[in-house]
Scaffold this motif. Structure first.
Motif, PDB file in Angstrom:
ATOM      1  N   LYS A 199       0.831  -1.281   0.246  1.00  0.00           N
ATOM      2  CA  LYS A 199       0.020  -0.145  -0.062  1.00  0.00           C
ATOM      3  C   LYS A 199       0.925   1.290  -0.110  1.00  0.00           C
ATOM      4  CE  LYS A 199      -2.581  -2.011   3.386  1.00  0.00           C
ATOM      5  NZ  LYS A 199      -3.547  -2.078   4.402  1.00  0.00           N
ATOM      6  N   LYS A 200       2.008   1.129   0.620  1.00  0.00           N
ATOM      7  CA  LYS A 200       2.619   2.511   0.895  1.00  0.00           C
ATOM      8  C   LYS A 200       3.387   2.818  -0.328  1.00  0.00           C
ATOM      9  CE  LYS A 200       6.313   2.557   3.994  1.00  0.00           C
ATOM     10  NZ  LYS A 200       7.041   2.448   5.176  1.00  0.00           N
ATOM     11  N   GLN A 201       3.861   1.709  -0.863  1.00  0.00           N
ATOM     12  CA  GLN A 201       4.793   1.890  -2.245  1.00  0.00           C
ATOM     13  C   GLN A 201       4.008   1.826  -3.096  1.00  0.00           C
ATOM     14  OE1 GLN A 201       8.396  -0.443  -2.614  1.00  0.00           O
ATOM     15  NE2 GLN A 201       8.490  -0.697  -0.208  1.00  0.00           N
ATOM     16  N   LYS A 202       2.694   1.576  -3.425  1.00  0.00           N
ATOM     17  CA  LYS A 202       1.834   1.550  -4.276  1.00  0.00           C
ATOM     18  C   LYS A 202       2.318   0.823  -5.309  1.00  0.00           C
ATOM     19  CE  LYS A 202      -0.357   6.234  -4.016  1.00  0.00           C
ATOM     20  NZ  LYS A 202       0.024   6.309  -2.294  1.00  0.00           N
ATOM     21  N   SER A 203       2.504  -0.444  -5.070  1.00  0.00           N
ATOM     22  CA  SER A 203       3.314  -1.544  -6.120  1.00  0.00           C
ATOM     23  C   SER A 203       2.776  -2.841  -5.597  1.00  0.00           C
ATOM     24  CB  SER A 203       4.540  -1.361  -6.286  1.00  0.00           C
ATOM     25  OG  SER A 203       5.151  -2.358  -7.025  1.00  0.00           O
ATOM     26  N   PRO A 204       1.900  -3.655  -6.512  1.00  0.00           N
ATOM     27  CA  PRO A 204       1.523  -4.908  -6.071  1.00  0.00           C
ATOM     28  C   PRO A 204       2.564  -5.921  -5.951  1.00  0.00           C
ATOM     29  CG  PRO A 204       0.756  -4.335  -8.553  1.00  0.00           C
ATOM     30  CD  PRO A 204       1.569  -3.187  -8.051  1.00  0.00           C
ATOM     31  N   ILE A 205       2.553  -7.077  -5.379  1.00  0.00           N
ATOM     32  CA  ILE A 205       3.398  -7.999  -5.314  1.00  0.00           C
ATOM     33  C   ILE A 205       3.354  -8.854  -6.638  1.00  0.00           C
ATOM     34  CG2 ILE A 205       3.419 -10.636  -4.406  1.00  0.00           C
ATOM     35  CD1 ILE A 205       1.630  -9.641  -1.875  1.00  0.00           C
ATOM     36  N   ASP A 206       4.654  -9.117  -6.884  1.00  0.00           N
ATOM     37  CA  ASP A 206       5.096  -9.820  -8.248  1.00  0.00           C
ATOM     38  C   ASP A 206       5.269 -11.173  -7.710  1.00  0.00           C
ATOM     39  OD1 ASP A 206       5.751 -10.348 -10.746  1.00  0.00           O
ATOM     40  OD2 ASP A 206       8.189  -9.800 -10.471  1.00  0.00           O
ATOM     41  N   TYR A 207       5.981 -11.882  -6.779  1.00  0.00           N
ATOM     42  CA  TYR A 207       6.175 -12.868  -6.394  1.00  0.00           C
ATOM     43  C   TYR A 207       6.356 -13.066  -4.955  1.00  0.00           C
ATOM     44  CZ  TYR A 207      10.985 -12.798  -7.387  1.00  0.00           C
ATOM     45  OH  TYR A 207      12.231 -12.686  -7.435  1.00  0.00           O
ATOM     46  N   VAL A 208       6.150 -14.135  -4.094  1.00  0.00           N
ATOM     47  CA  VAL A 208       6.678 -14.290  -2.826  1.00  0.00           C
ATOM     48  C   VAL A 208       7.672 -15.500  -2.844  1.00  0.00           C
ATOM     49  CG1 VAL A 208       4.927 -13.405  -1.575  1.00  0.00           C
ATOM     50  CG2 VAL A 208       4.507 -15.615  -2.357  1.00  0.00           C
ATOM     51  N   PHE A 209       8.575 -15.444  -1.841  1.00  0.00           N
ATOM     52  CA  PHE A 209       9.545 -16.541  -1.686  1.00  0.00           C
ATOM     53  C   PHE A 209      10.134 -16.521  -0.183  1.00  0.00           C
ATOM     54  CE2 PHE A 209      11.688 -12.646  -2.587  1.00  0.00           C
ATOM     55  CZ  PHE A 209      12.909 -12.740  -1.553  1.00  0.00           C
ATOM     56  N   LEU A 210      10.504 -17.847   0.118  1.00  0.00           N
ATOM     57  CA  LEU A 210      10.851 -18.010   1.652  1.00  0.00           C
ATOM     58  C   LEU A 210      12.441 -17.941   1.835  1.00  0.00           C
ATOM     59  CD1 LEU A 210       9.105 -21.396   2.339  1.00  0.00           C
ATOM     60  CD2 LEU A 210       8.401 -19.026   2.911  1.00  0.00           C
ATOM     61  N   ASP A 211      12.841 -17.253   2.968  1.00  0.00           N
ATOM     62  CA  ASP A 211      14.101 -17.230   3.282  1.00  0.00           C
ATOM     63  C   ASP A 211      14.536 -17.855   4.588  1.00  0.00           C
ATOM     64  OD1 ASP A 211      16.782 -16.530   3.503  1.00  0.00           O
ATOM     65  OD2 ASP A 211      16.367 -14.515   4.620  1.00  0.00           O
ATOM     66  N   PRO A 212      15.159 -19.038   4.620  1.00  0.00           N
ATOM     67  CA  PRO A 212      15.778 -19.584   3.565  1.00  0.00           C
ATOM     68  C   PRO A 212      14.950 -20.492   2.596  1.00  0.00           C
ATOM     69  CG  PRO A 212      16.143 -20.879   5.582  1.00  0.00           C
ATOM     70  CD  PRO A 212      15.302 -19.919   5.925  1.00  0.00           C
ATOM     71  N   PRO A 213      15.274 -20.560   1.168  1.00  0.00           N
ATOM     72  CA  PRO A 213      14.483 -21.045   0.283  1.00  0.00           C
ATOM     73  C   PRO A 213      14.183 -22.442   0.374  1.00  0.00           C
ATOM     74  CG  PRO A 213      16.451 -20.281  -0.713  1.00  0.00           C
ATOM     75  CD  PRO A 213      16.655 -20.097   0.741  1.00  0.00           C
ATOM     76  N   ASP A 214      15.362 -23.055   0.894  1.00  0.00           N
ATOM     77  CA  ASP A 214      15.342 -24.860   0.430  1.00  0.00           C
ATOM     78  C   ASP A 214      14.891 -25.702   1.761  1.00  0.00           C
ATOM     79  OD1 ASP A 214      17.606 -23.898   1.746  1.00  0.00           O
ATOM     80  OD2 ASP A 214      18.738 -24.887   0.516  1.00  0.00           O
ATOM     81  N   VAL A 215      13.506 -25.044   2.307  1.00  0.00           N
ATOM     82  CA  VAL A 215      13.118 -25.893   3.704  1.00  0.00           C
ATOM     83  C   VAL A 215      12.602 -26.865   3.063  1.00  0.00           C
ATOM     84  CG1 VAL A 215      13.265 -23.937   5.014  1.00  0.00           C
ATOM     85  CG2 VAL A 215      11.374 -24.540   4.053  1.00  0.00           C
ATOM     86  N   ASP A 216      12.505 -28.003   4.163  1.00  0.00           N
ATOM     87  CA  ASP A 216      11.815 -29.423   3.798  1.00  0.00           C
ATOM     88  C   ASP A 216      10.502 -29.438   4.450  1.00  0.00           C
ATOM     89  OD1 ASP A 216      13.219 -30.501   1.730  1.00  0.00           O
ATOM     90  OD2 ASP A 216      14.773 -31.372   3.476  1.00  0.00           O
ATOM     91  N   ALA A 217       9.425 -30.051   3.858  1.00  0.00           N
ATOM     92  CA  ALA A 217       8.051 -30.155   4.539  1.00  0.00           C
ATOM     93  C   ALA A 217       8.442 -31.277   5.420  1.00  0.00           C
ATOM     94  CB  ALA A 217       7.001 -30.450   3.496  1.00  0.00           C
ATOM     95  N   LEU A 218       7.414 -31.020   6.472  1.00  0.00           N
ATOM     96  CA  LEU A 218       7.331 -32.176   7.569  1.00  0.00           C
ATOM     97  C   LEU A 218       6.721 -33.338   6.776  1.00  0.00           C
ATOM     98  CD1 LEU A 218       7.196 -32.207  10.880  1.00  0.00           C
ATOM     99  CD2 LEU A 218       4.588 -31.947  10.597  1.00  0.00           C
ATOM    100  N   PRO A 219       7.445 -34.379   7.141  1.00  0.00           N
ATOM    101  CA  PRO A 219       7.052 -35.593   6.268  1.00  0.00           C
ATOM    102  C   PRO A 219       5.743 -36.058   6.541  1.00  0.00           C
ATOM    103  CG  PRO A 219       8.994 -36.046   7.643  1.00  0.00           C
ATOM    104  CD  PRO A 219       8.547 -34.845   8.017  1.00  0.00           C
TER     105      PRO A 219
END
Length: 330
Positions: free
Chosen positions: A157-177
């Motif tokens: 809202k502040k930057q008046k710019s929509p989301i292009d994409y989202v990502f996680l940091d760190p990116p390579d986390v594993d799902a709970l089995p």
């Protein structure tokens, strides 16, 4: 007639936020075999404080889902939803502290969540999507990066710019089995409802979740939000909502999308129109219908909402019935 395990079909609901707990309250009436796979990217409020102070995963969404599946939602719910009003604990939630204490006692967050299942004798399982400590980040269309789930809508809202994409940091986390196992075994996989970029998609960024959804033999459906969300889905159409999920999940995976078709009255919508960040209803247009057909997604439209205390939300009972109708007809 579909054959499934005793106690109803195996249903996995993937998401977070209040939308997920609302749906669980309806689904527990039709099946005892429910698993909720819940995002752990939340970094705001009391959950965020516990995350910073104790290094535990944010417990808020998990707590709400566990309570939604509990048999007795009375005194225990009151206790676990209680928020301290003053002093150093002001704003902190009793249920979150309870989970933090269990995590400390057992030295394991997953075990702490499991123990709360036992205490409340819940039907089904509530599973964190991962036990890794992750931060949700967004790349905005203007090229700026925003770190932290709770900061993303305000920065949009502040930057008046929509989301292009989202990502996680760190990116390579594993799902709970256990989360991927539940998805692979499910008769029905449901995405949403919930905040698109902060509740639904963060789960799809965890390694192993997408491939499990794609490989699962159960029917796959997406529940579209009833209103646009300021800072996340401003100006989104129903097809945009489905397209955003498809961007992370891949084409041809989602089979159905559930969309509300009940038009709310002006007075019901008025509170949502106030201020700069207003929301509007997400209703399917002819253009949406054509786009969804091209995407190979079956559109299911029905009255799916309830209005309580001026808040427009999904009607859990109606949606659960629709999900079962689709399942039996599939």
């Amino acid at each position: 007639k579909k054959k499934f395990t005793e106690g109803g079909p195996r249903i996995v609901v993937i998401g977070g936020g209040t939308g997920l707990s609302v749906i669980l309250r309806g689904l527990k009436k039709i099946s005892r075999n429910i698993s909720a796979v819940v995002t752990v990217a939340d970094d705001g409020g009391g959950s965020g404080m516990l995350r910073d102070d104790y290094g535990i995963l944010p417990p808020g969404d998990l707590r709400n889902c566990i309570l939604a599946l509990a048999d007795e939602e009375d005194i225990m719910e009151e206790l676990l939803q209680y928020r301290f009003k003053e002093g150093r604990l002001a704003g902190q939630n009793m249920g979150n502290l309870f989970i933090a204490a269990l995590a400390d006692i057992y030295g394991d967050f997953e075990v702490a969540v499991e123990k709360l299942h036992d205490i409340l004798r819940i039907k089904g399982h509530v599973l964190p999507v991962t036990t890794a400590d992750v931060t949700l980040c967004a790349m905005l269309k203007n090229g700026n990066t925003v770190r932290g789930e709770s900061r993303i809508p305000e920065e949009v809202k502040k930057q008046k710019s929509p989301i292009d994409y989202v990502f996680l940091d760190p990116p390579d986390v594993d799902a709970l089995p256990r989360a991927t196992e539940a998805i692979l075994m499910a008769d029905i996989v449901v995405l949403g409802p919930g905040s698109l970029y902060s509740s639904i998609i963060p789960n799809l960024l965890v390694h192993g979740i997408n491939s499990a959804i794609r490989s699962a033999g159960g029917i796959k459906m997406l529940i579209c939000n009833v209103m646009t969300q300021p800072g996340e889905t401003d100006d989104y159409t129903v097809a945009d909502f489905a397209g955003a999920v498809e961007k992370y999940l891949g084409r041809g995976v989602m089979e159905y999308i559930l969309v509300n078709d009940h038009v709310c009255s002006e007075s019901q919508l008025r509170p949502y129109m106030r201020g700069a960040s207003h929301s509007r209803q997400m209703l399917a247009s002819d253009e949406d219908r054509a786009k969804l057909r091209d995407m190979g997604i079956v559109l299911i439209e029905n009255n799916m909402i309830a209005v309580d205390d001026g808040i427009i939300h999904h009607d859990a009972g109606r949606i659960s019935n629709i999900i079962m109708t689709v399942f039996h007809g599939a």
